[in-house]
Design an enzyme around this catalytic site. Structure first.
Site, PDB file in Angstrom:
ATOM      1  N   GLU A   1     -12.579   5.591   5.472  1.00  0.00           N
ATOM      2  CA  GLU A   1     -12.994   4.220   5.767  1.00  0.00           C
ATOM      3  C   GLU A   1     -14.369   4.129   6.420  1.00  0.00           C
ATOM      4  O   GLU A   1     -15.110   3.169   6.229  1.00  0.00           O
ATOM      5  CB  GLU A   1     -11.957   3.550   6.679  1.00  0.00           C
ATOM      6  CG  GLU A   1     -10.615   3.279   6.021  1.00  0.00           C
ATOM      7  CD  GLU A   1     -10.612   1.998   5.197  1.00  0.00           C
ATOM      8  OE1 GLU A   1     -11.692   1.496   4.849  1.00  0.00           O
ATOM      9  OE2 GLU A   1      -9.507   1.514   4.889  1.00  0.00           O
TER      10      GLU A   1
ATOM     11  N   GLY B   1       0.844  -1.195   0.000  1.00  0.00           N
ATOM     12  CA  GLY B   1       0.000   0.000   0.000  1.00  0.00           C
ATOM     13  C   GLY B   1       0.874   1.236   0.000  1.00  0.00           C
ATOM     14  O   GLY B   1       1.653   1.456   0.934  1.00  0.00           O
TER      15      GLY B   1
ATOM     16  N   LYS C   1      -8.152  -0.004   9.366  1.00  0.00           N
ATOM     17  CA  LYS C   1      -9.121   0.277  10.420  1.00  0.00           C
ATOM     18  C   LYS C   1     -10.524   0.193   9.829  1.00  0.00           C
ATOM     19  O   LYS C   1     -11.098   1.196   9.392  1.00  0.00           O
ATOM     20  CB  LYS C   1      -8.845   1.659  11.029  1.00  0.00           C
ATOM     21  CG  LYS C   1      -7.468   1.721  11.691  1.00  0.00           C
ATOM     22  CD  LYS C   1      -7.148   3.083  12.272  1.00  0.00           C
ATOM     23  CE  LYS C   1      -5.796   3.069  12.966  1.00  0.00           C
ATOM     24  NZ  LYS C   1      -5.449   4.399  13.551  1.00  0.00           N
TER      25      LYS C   1
ATOM     26  N   TYR D   1       0.535  11.509  -2.466  1.00  0.00           N
ATOM     27  CA  TYR D   1      -0.015  11.424  -1.109  1.00  0.00           C
ATOM     28  C   TYR D   1       0.756  12.235  -0.076  1.00  0.00           C
ATOM     29  O   TYR D   1       0.157  12.822   0.824  1.00  0.00           O
ATOM     30  CB  TYR D   1      -0.073   9.948  -0.667  1.00  0.00           C
ATOM     31  CG  TYR D   1      -1.033   9.132  -1.492  1.00  0.00           C
ATOM     32  CD1 TYR D   1      -2.401   9.150  -1.236  1.00  0.00           C
ATOM     33  CD2 TYR D   1      -0.582   8.361  -2.559  1.00  0.00           C
ATOM     34  CE1 TYR D   1      -3.286   8.414  -2.004  1.00  0.00           C
ATOM     35  CE2 TYR D   1      -1.462   7.614  -3.334  1.00  0.00           C
ATOM     36  CZ  TYR D   1      -2.812   7.649  -3.045  1.00  0.00           C
ATOM     37  OH  TYR D   1      -3.683   6.913  -3.816  1.00  0.00           O
TER      38      TYR D   1
ATOM     39  N   THR E   1      -8.758  11.588  15.441  1.00  0.00           N
ATOM     40  CA  THR E   1      -9.537  11.453  14.209  1.00  0.00           C
ATOM     41  C   THR E   1     -10.742  12.382  14.198  1.00  0.00           C
ATOM     42  O   THR E   1     -11.131  12.894  13.144  1.00  0.00           O
ATOM     43  CB  THR E   1      -9.994   9.995  14.025  1.00  0.00           C
ATOM     44  OG1 THR E   1      -8.849   9.139  14.090  1.00  0.00           O
ATOM     45  CG2 THR E   1     -10.672   9.791  12.694  1.00  0.00           C
TER      46      THR E   1
ATOM     47  N   ASN F   1     -12.009  11.197   7.651  1.00  0.00           N
ATOM     48  CA  ASN F   1     -13.395  10.941   8.052  1.00  0.00           C
ATOM     49  C   ASN F   1     -14.038  12.190   8.641  1.00  0.00           C
ATOM     50  O   ASN F   1     -15.197  12.478   8.355  1.00  0.00           O
ATOM     51  CB  ASN F   1     -13.431   9.773   9.036  1.00  0.00           C
ATOM     52  CG  ASN F   1     -13.079   8.458   8.369  1.00  0.00           C
ATOM     53  OD1 ASN F   1     -13.904   7.829   7.722  1.00  0.00           O
ATOM     54  ND2 ASN F   1     -11.825   8.044   8.500  1.00  0.00           N
TER      55      ASN F   1
ATOM     56  N   LYS G   1     -13.984   4.434  15.470  1.00  0.00           N
ATOM     57  CA  LYS G   1     -13.665   5.864  15.573  1.00  0.00           C
ATOM     58  C   LYS G   1     -13.848   6.588  14.243  1.00  0.00           C
ATOM     59  O   LYS G   1     -14.149   7.784  14.221  1.00  0.00           O
ATOM     60  CB  LYS G   1     -12.255   6.055  16.119  1.00  0.00           C
ATOM     61  CG  LYS G   1     -11.137   5.438  15.282  1.00  0.00           C
ATOM     62  CD  LYS G   1     -10.515   6.394  14.291  1.00  0.00           C
ATOM     63  CE  LYS G   1      -9.513   5.678  13.405  1.00  0.00           C
ATOM     64  NZ  LYS G   1      -8.790   6.592  12.509  1.00  0.00           N
TER      65      LYS G   1
ATOM     66  N   GLY H   1       0.478   4.039   4.470  1.00  0.00           N
ATOM     67  CA  GLY H   1       1.496   3.059   4.122  1.00  0.00           C
ATOM     68  C   GLY H   1       2.863   3.704   3.940  1.00  0.00           C
ATOM     69  O   GLY H   1       3.880   3.187   4.415  1.00  0.00           O
TER      70      GLY H   1
END
Length: 335
Positions: free
Chosen positions: A281, A8, A106, A49, A248, A256, A191, A13
């Protein structure tokens, strides 16, 4: 020298590959796109990224799973959780039979409601003696900039956890060990859904009281599910629980939290997803976590309402009104 393969080449990653390199490992990253792998090798950066982060020459990239896994002591899995099973089935024949498999993911799998370590075991048959999880307040951008961070290495086998701890203990990254694989994985998965809810509240214009309330009640939901699945309650007050949840839910770097904020501002799931190459996610895992909770008979109203928004069954304003209108109860569940 430990040889590590990181499957990844996204932000997390890549950041963890940097942690491993700083801790003294020889690292090969597997990337989905050959052109990105070529760029990483030629420029020692990951422009898609983490464009502003210089990668040491000890980190190399390849699109060939066999080349990435060759003689690897440690295999790190850092792909989107819903893509793990398909990808791992392809990679599994190339993985050394003695390598340790570490999940950075996750999420909970759609359809099976399995945690990522369970999916790894399903596909590879590696067993608890070779499977571990790294989880905690690990915002990739900060870790890649070598800002101080702590995390948890969770494994059923404590010797395995300590071995991985030594492998990723760098001057800026401090890992702790934990035997509670279930709690660490649940904390990391749920989370993301709570962060969507906090983001929705922020997008609707609500302040810190509302956000703190969602975080706290979200932690209570996570702990209830954990108790039903045999997790250690202490895990949820630690780095893989509260630590990860706060980071998070509160950071603008959180995918998120940002996704939820845009939902609260009136954008659709499809619009937001189309505008980013990063995966939030919680958008998919909310469905599978709700499924898992239902199988265990656990009430998770925040997860349920976020799922309603993601599915288009509730507007963000309707979600808030529905949560606030629920019958009043004692704070401690079951009393």
């Amino acid at each position: 020298m430990t040889r590590a393969a990181v499957f990844g080449a996204g932000s997390w990653g890549t950041a963890f590959a940097l942690v491993l390199a700083d801790a003294g490992a020889d690292v090969v990253m597997w990337g989905r796109r050959p052109e990105l792998c070529d760029t990483i090798n030629s420029t020692h950066t990951n422009p898609d990224y983490l464009p502003d982060v210089a990668l040491p020459p000890v980190i190399r990239a390849t699109h060939d799973p066999g080349e990435a896994a060759d003689r690897a002591d440690l295999v790190v899995l850092a792909v989107p959780s819903q893509a793990l099973r398909v990808n791992l089935a392809e990679w599994s024949p190339a993985l050394p039979s003695t390598s340790v498999l570490v999940s950075l993911m996750k999420g909970v799998e759609l359809g099976t409601a399995k945690r990522m370590s369970e999916v790894i075991d399903d596909v590879t048959g590696a067993g608890p003696g070779r499977i571990a999880v790294v989880s905690g307040p690990n915002l990739a951008g900060e870790i890649a900039q070598r800002q101080p961070a702590a995390s948890v290495v969770a494994a059923a086998d404590e010797d395995l956890a300590r071995r991985i701890q030594r492998t990723c203990h760098s001057p800026h990254f401090r890992p702790y060990t934990n035997h509670d694989l279930v709690g660490a994985e649940l904390g990391g998965a749920v989370k993301n859904v709570i962060a969507l809810a906090v983001g929705i509240a922020a997008g609707l214009g609500f302040g810190d009281n509302a956000r703190a309330s969602v975080i706290t009640r979200g932690l209570a939901e996570t702990a209830r599910l954990g108790a039903a699945l045999g997790a250690d309650a202490y895990t949820f007050s630690g780095l893989a629980g509260l630590g990860d949840l706060v980071a998070t839910c509160m950071s603008p770097l959180s995918r998120n939290r940002t996704f939820g904020e845009k939902l609260g501002q009136g954008h659709s799931v499809a619009e937001i997803a189309a505008g980013s190459r990063q995966v939030a996610e919680g958008v998919k895992s909310c469905v599978s976590i709700l499924d898992l909770a239902g199988r265990q008979g656990v009430d998770m109203p925040i997860v349920e309402h976020v799922t309603g928004v993601v599915r288009g069954e509730l507007t963000p304003a309707e979600m808030l009104g529905s949560l606030l209108s629920r019958s009043a109860k004692p704070e401690r569940h079951g009393h």
